[in-house]
Structure formats: C-alpha cells, structure tokens
Scaffold this active site. Structure first.
Site, PDB file in Angstrom:
ATOM      1  CB  THR A  20      -5.242 -23.586 137.560  1.00  0.00           C
ATOM      2  OG1 THR A  20      -4.154 -24.403 138.021  1.00  0.00           O
ATOM      3  CG2 THR A  20      -5.779 -22.729 138.700  1.00  0.00           C
ATOM      4  CE  LYS A  48      -1.290 -13.797 140.934  1.00  0.00           C
ATOM      5  NZ  LYS A  48      -1.678 -13.668 139.532  1.00  0.00           N
ATOM      6  N   GLY A  49       3.188 -10.468 141.890  1.00  0.00           N
ATOM      7  CA  GLY A  49       4.523 -10.520 142.492  1.00  0.00           C
ATOM      8  C   GLY A  49       5.054  -9.139 142.786  1.00  0.00           C
ATOM      9  CE  LYS A  50       5.432  -2.216 140.583  1.00  0.00           C
ATOM     10  NZ  LYS A  50       5.568  -1.152 139.643  1.00  0.00           N
ATOM     11  CD  GLN A  70      -2.052 -20.593 139.294  1.00  0.00           C
ATOM     12  OE1 GLN A  70      -2.536 -20.963 140.327  1.00  0.00           O
ATOM     13  NE2 GLN A  70      -0.772 -20.776 139.013  1.00  0.00           N
ATOM     14  N   GLY A  86       4.968   0.991 135.669  1.00  0.00           N
ATOM     15  CA  GLY A  86       6.204   0.399 135.148  1.00  0.00           C
ATOM     16  C   GLY A  86       6.615  -0.754 136.039  1.00  0.00           C
ATOM     17  N   GLY A  95      -4.920 -14.456 135.718  1.00  0.00           N
ATOM     18  CA  GLY A  95      -3.519 -14.614 136.124  1.00  0.00           C
ATOM     19  C   GLY A  95      -2.625 -13.607 135.420  1.00  0.00           C
ATOM     20  CG  ASP A  96       0.086 -14.499 133.514  1.00  0.00           C
ATOM     21  OD1 ASP A  96       0.882 -15.068 134.264  1.00  0.00           O
ATOM     22  OD2 ASP A  96      -0.544 -15.071 132.605  1.00  0.00           O
ATOM     23  CB  THR A  98       4.888 -21.899 129.230  1.00  0.00           C
ATOM     24  OG1 THR A  98       4.002 -20.784 129.047  1.00  0.00           O
ATOM     25  CG2 THR A  98       4.348 -22.805 130.305  1.00  0.00           C
ATOM     26  CE  LYS A 107       2.957  -6.062 132.305  1.00  0.00           C
ATOM     27  NZ  LYS A 107       3.044  -7.255 131.478  1.00  0.00           N
ATOM     28  N   GLY A 125       4.153 -17.861 137.857  1.00  0.00           N
ATOM     29  CA  GLY A 125       5.424 -17.190 137.598  1.00  0.00           C
ATOM     30  C   GLY A 125       5.269 -15.752 138.042  1.00  0.00           C
ATOM     31  CG  HIS A 126       3.909 -14.655 141.485  1.00  0.00           C
ATOM     32  ND1 HIS A 126       3.368 -14.833 142.724  1.00  0.00           N
ATOM     33  CD2 HIS A 126       2.944 -15.027 140.604  1.00  0.00           C
ATOM     34  CE1 HIS A 126       2.137 -15.304 142.595  1.00  0.00           C
ATOM     35  NE2 HIS A 126       1.859 -15.441 141.322  1.00  0.00           N
ATOM     36  CB  THR A 127       7.793 -11.143 136.706  1.00  0.00           C
ATOM     37  OG1 THR A 127       7.483 -12.321 135.953  1.00  0.00           O
ATOM     38  CG2 THR A 127       9.046 -10.499 136.131  1.00  0.00           C
TER      39      THR A 127
HETATM   40  P1  IMP Z   1      -2.215 -25.718 134.802  1.00  0.00           P
HETATM   41  O1  IMP Z   1      -2.582 -25.079 136.091  1.00  0.00           O
HETATM   42  O2  IMP Z   1      -0.751 -25.697 134.527  1.00  0.00           O
HETATM   43  O3  IMP Z   1      -2.806 -27.094 134.640  1.00  0.00           O
HETATM   44  O4  IMP Z   1      -2.883 -24.860 133.626  1.00  0.00           O
HETATM   45  C1  IMP Z   1      -4.297 -24.725 133.526  1.00  0.00           C
HETATM   46  C2  IMP Z   1      -4.638 -23.402 132.878  1.00  0.00           C
HETATM   47  O5  IMP Z   1      -4.278 -22.331 133.752  1.00  0.00           O
HETATM   48  C3  IMP Z   1      -3.896 -23.107 131.571  1.00  0.00           C
HETATM   49  O6  IMP Z   1      -4.732 -22.345 130.725  1.00  0.00           O
HETATM   50  C4  IMP Z   1      -2.720 -22.276 132.002  1.00  0.00           C
HETATM   51  O7  IMP Z   1      -2.228 -21.470 130.977  1.00  0.00           O
HETATM   52  C5  IMP Z   1      -3.361 -21.466 133.099  1.00  0.00           C
HETATM   53  N1  IMP Z   1      -2.388 -21.034 134.108  1.00  0.00           N
HETATM   54  C6  IMP Z   1      -1.817 -21.786 135.070  1.00  0.00           C
HETATM   55  N2  IMP Z   1      -0.997 -21.038 135.817  1.00  0.00           N
HETATM   56  C7  IMP Z   1      -1.058 -19.794 135.336  1.00  0.00           C
HETATM   57  C8  IMP Z   1      -0.451 -18.563 135.709  1.00  0.00           C
HETATM   58  O8  IMP Z   1       0.299 -18.458 136.691  1.00  0.00           O
HETATM   59  N3  IMP Z   1      -0.762 -17.485 134.947  1.00  0.00           N
HETATM   60  C9  IMP Z   1      -1.630 -17.561 133.908  1.00  0.00           C
HETATM   61  N4  IMP Z   1      -2.223 -18.669 133.524  1.00  0.00           N
HETATM   62  C10 IMP Z   1      -1.941 -19.783 134.237  1.00  0.00           C
END
Ligand code: IMP
Length: 420
Positions: free
Chosen positions: A235, A14-16, A220, A404, A10-11, A297, A327, A38-40
């Site tokens: 997840t 993708k959003g960009k 994710q 960037g 994840g992270d 978070t 990146k 969280g897609h930035t």
């Molecule tokens: P949950 O989906 O909120 O229950 O989180 C389960 C696991 O997936 C945790 O380790 C989270 O940090 C990770 N996780 C959930 N959503 C994201 C995301 O969008 N980006 C990165 N990690 C994520």
C-alpha cells in the site's frame, strides 16, 4: 501511547482486538491508510465493518481520532458515520478528524483504476479506493486537506486539482468524471465540514498531559508497508510503528507497548510474493472456514501457513512487545498444521526476510493440530505447543488468543516469556 498494528499482510483482526482492549484507553487514533482498510467487529451477533473510523467507536467512553496520516474519502466516511449511528448515537461528539488529513477526490479513484489497468499483469491488486494517487498528491504537494474545507477558496483549490487529474487521465485515455459524481463529493464535504475538525497533534498532546491513555490503531499490515513491505506490491503508507509518530504527530519517546496482531495462518489479498501460499484443498478449507474474503472488496484472500521469518521481521521493524494470535479456531480439526521456519532462496537457507522474497520457498515444520476451542477451559496442549514454537522463534510473548469473532471469545494468556 500504545500502538496496535498488523504483523502480516493485513486482515489480521485488528478491529476486534482494538474493540476488546479499547476499555483500557480513552483515545483511539487511526494513523494511516484509508477506506482500503476494513476492520470487522462483531457485536451481539451483528457484523460491523469500519473503513476509516477508529474501532473504539462502539465504546461510549472513548474519543476516536482520524489522524493526519489518514486519507479520507468523504462519501465513504459519511456512509460509515450514518451506518453506525444507532449503536454509537453520541458519535458526533466522540469523533475527531485531523485538519491535516488528506482528502480522496473522485478523480483519485479514476486515476487508481487507470494506473492499475495500465500495469496489466503487473497490477498490484489495489482496492481501487484512490489511496495511492491521494498519497502521491500529498508527497507531490498538490493535495487537498480536511482543513482546506474551512477556507474560502476551497472551490478554486478543488477545481485546480481536478484539472490536473483530467490532464493525467487524458494520458491514460480515461473518461472524465460525471457531474453527478462531482456533486455527490461536494455534498459529502459540506457535511464533513460540520464534524469536529481539529489540530489533532495538539489534541493528543493535551490528552497526554491530562494523563489519558491513547491507542494508535494501524491499518493493513507490516508486509504491506511502503518501505518494508513486498514492494511494489504494497500500500502507499507506512503501516509500521514509526508511521504512528508521523501519522499522529506524536514523538517516538511517547510509545509504550507495541501490540502485533497476527493470524494462526497467513493471508494476502491482491498480487505479490507469498512464500507459504497453499494452492491445495487445505488452503481452500482455511479460506472457507476463516471466511477469508476481503471486507472492503469481497475478493477471495490467498491463504497459507504461518510465516515465522516474516513475523520475526515484523517484530524487529515495529519493536513489537507482545503478540495477539487471531483465528486459532479456523485451524481446528486439521490433523497437522504447517509452520514456515525459514526460506530457501537460490539454494541458500535463511530465516531473515531479504530484499526480494519472490523466489523464496518455505521450509516447513509440521505440528499436531488441535480440536474445537472453548472459553471455558485451558487451550488444548497442541495449540499451546504451537504458540510456544512461535514464541521461541520470535522471542515475544503471545498475550492474547482469539478463538472466535465475538468480543468474549478472546483469552488472555500468561506466557513464560517476558515482554521485550
Ligand atoms: P491499495 O492500498 O488499495 O492501493 O492496495 C495496495 C495493496 O494493499 C493491494 O494488494 C491490496 O489488496 C492491499 N491492501 C490494501 N488495504 C488492505 C487491507 O486493509 N487489508 C489487506 N490488504 C490490503
């Protein structure tokens, strides 16, 4: 339909990429996950973080669909909707929500927190948005869906589910919900009901028949997939390509390109195995210069070198046809860049991702680093060499290189490799 998804934890950015390539599509559809994502997007120097709304929303000509595989927290959804209204004033007409999508209740969030607390040192590091308990109610056939908001017995269904949650919360010894929190949720669902609720599988079928191009936007990443990720530190949804079929009601035969997004290094937030993790000042430097803090978070992300066995696994599971490298500017200025080409597990070397990678040690190769990157010239030789090494291993072309956060800091690259 093309699919865009995360090839790591994840992270990836993708959003960009969705925002950049959305101009080629008329429909952008989210197929799984929820406000844990969280897609930035950076537009004209302004940062926007989308959690549930698809990343095509800032392109006025696109329709954005929240598919049946997504779980929706009405409160977070409406905040997000209001926050982007100035940049997307016609959003009301361009945002469709599947009636089959499940709703996150405030008690799902309480259950998420109680379950994590119970796990102690074994906790997953959930975002605590209620994602896991909502998917549990979905598969347990107890869930409330968006379409239920249109039924006359909505309140009975709500009360019955909340009652069940209180019984479970009682087992955990957790407190009940306040009346205010319940009212806030009910107020939010009243507003949600006024948005465009649709039978999205039919909407998509009609779009295909009309020759409209659809992009499925994953949330994710592959290694957080409920089946193929580093279970149990994952997840609760299928983040892989197949999830786009079940999460949208689209047959596999409709899938065309599969675009895998990955960063020049790896990150993960929350607990779980991470073979290439760096515990030194290089890891710290990557975290700082990549601003690797959770967009949902705020938690610091764990950082490490690029993991090629994991990337190759993602290519295999998803049928990735092309890659986008994100990146690459974050590693600028490092003399040497590490690349994990295999694992050593129990004295054995492997370049595959086995059932358990918790004891995997990375076999690292060092490559020369690169300097500052710019859109005006070709990529530095050292970065090209790094990309060649990746392509040679995973046998998929790297078509996009991001240098960037802004839309225009994105380069299209021609690769010697043909698409898979
Ligand atoms: P949950 O989906 O909120 O229950 O989180 C389960 C696991 O997936 C945790 O380790 C989270 O940090 C990770 N996780 C959930 N959503 C994201 C995301 O969008 N980006 C990165 N990690 C994520």
């Amino acid at each position: 339909m093309d699919v865009l998804l995360g090839a790591q934890w994840g992270d990836e950015g993708k959003g960009k990429v969705v925002d950049v390539i959305a101009a080629d599509y008329q429909v952008i559809a989210r197929f799984q996950g929820g406000p844990n994502a969280g897609h930035t997007l950076w537009i004209d120097g302004r940062k926007h973080v989308l959690h549930t709304i698809p990343s095509g929303v800032f392109r006025p000509e696109t329709t954005n669909l929240v598919g049946n595989g997504v779980v929706i927290d009405p409160i977070i959804f409406l905040k997000e909707f209001e926050a982007i209204r100035d940049l997307a004033p016609d959003i009301h007409d361009r945002l469709l929500i599947s009636r089959r999508a499940h709703l996150i209740l405030p008690t799902h969030r309480l259950l998420d927190a109680a379950s994590e607390a119970e796990k102690g040192d074994e906790r997953i590091g959930s975002t605590l948005k209620g994602i896991g308990p909502t998917y549990m109610d979905k598969t347990g056939r107890n869930g409330l869906r968006v379409g239920d908001l249109e039924r006359s017995d909505l309140m009975d269904r709500f009360r019955s589910l909340v009652k069940k949650h209180y019984r479970l919360l009682g087992l955990y010894g957790t407190q009940e919900l306040t009346k205010e929190a319940e009212q806030e949720w009910l107020e939010a669902v009243r507003k949600l009901r006024e948005l465009k609720l649709v039978d999205s599988e039919h909407v998509l079928e009609n779009a295909f028949r009309a020759g409209r191009r659809v992009l499925a936007e994953g949330a994710q990443g592959t290694l957080l997939d409920i089946d193929f990720g580093t279970y149990p530190y994952v997840t609760s949804s299928n983040t892989v390509c197949a999830g786009a079929c079940t999460g949208l009601g689209v047959p596999p035969t409709r899938i065309g390109r599969v675009i895998g997004i990955f960063k020049a290094y790896s990150t993960r937030v929350g607990s779980g195995p991470f073979p290439t993790e760096l515990h030194d000042e290089v890891g710290e430097r990557i975290r700082r210069s990549g601003n690797e803090f959770g967009s949902t978070t705020g938690r610091p992300r764990r950082c490490g070198w690029l993991d090629l066995p994991a990337l190759r696994y993602a290519v295999m599971i998803n049928g990735i046809t092309e890659l986008a490298l994100m990146k690459s500017d974050v590693l600028s200025g490092l003399g040497q860049v590490g690349l994990c080409t295999a694992y050593e597990i129990g004295g054995q070397r492997t370049d595959h991702v086995p059932f358990d990678i918790s004891d995997a040690h990375p076999v690292l190769e060092e490559l020369p680093g690169w300097g500052e990157l710019s859109t005006s010239g070709p990529l530095p030789d050292a970065l090209e060499r790094y990309i060649h090494r990746i392509e040679e291993t995973v046998q998929v072309p790297v078509r996009i290189v991001s240098i960037g956060p802004e839309r225009d800091q994105t380069l299209e690259r021609s690769s010697a490799l043909k698409e898979a």
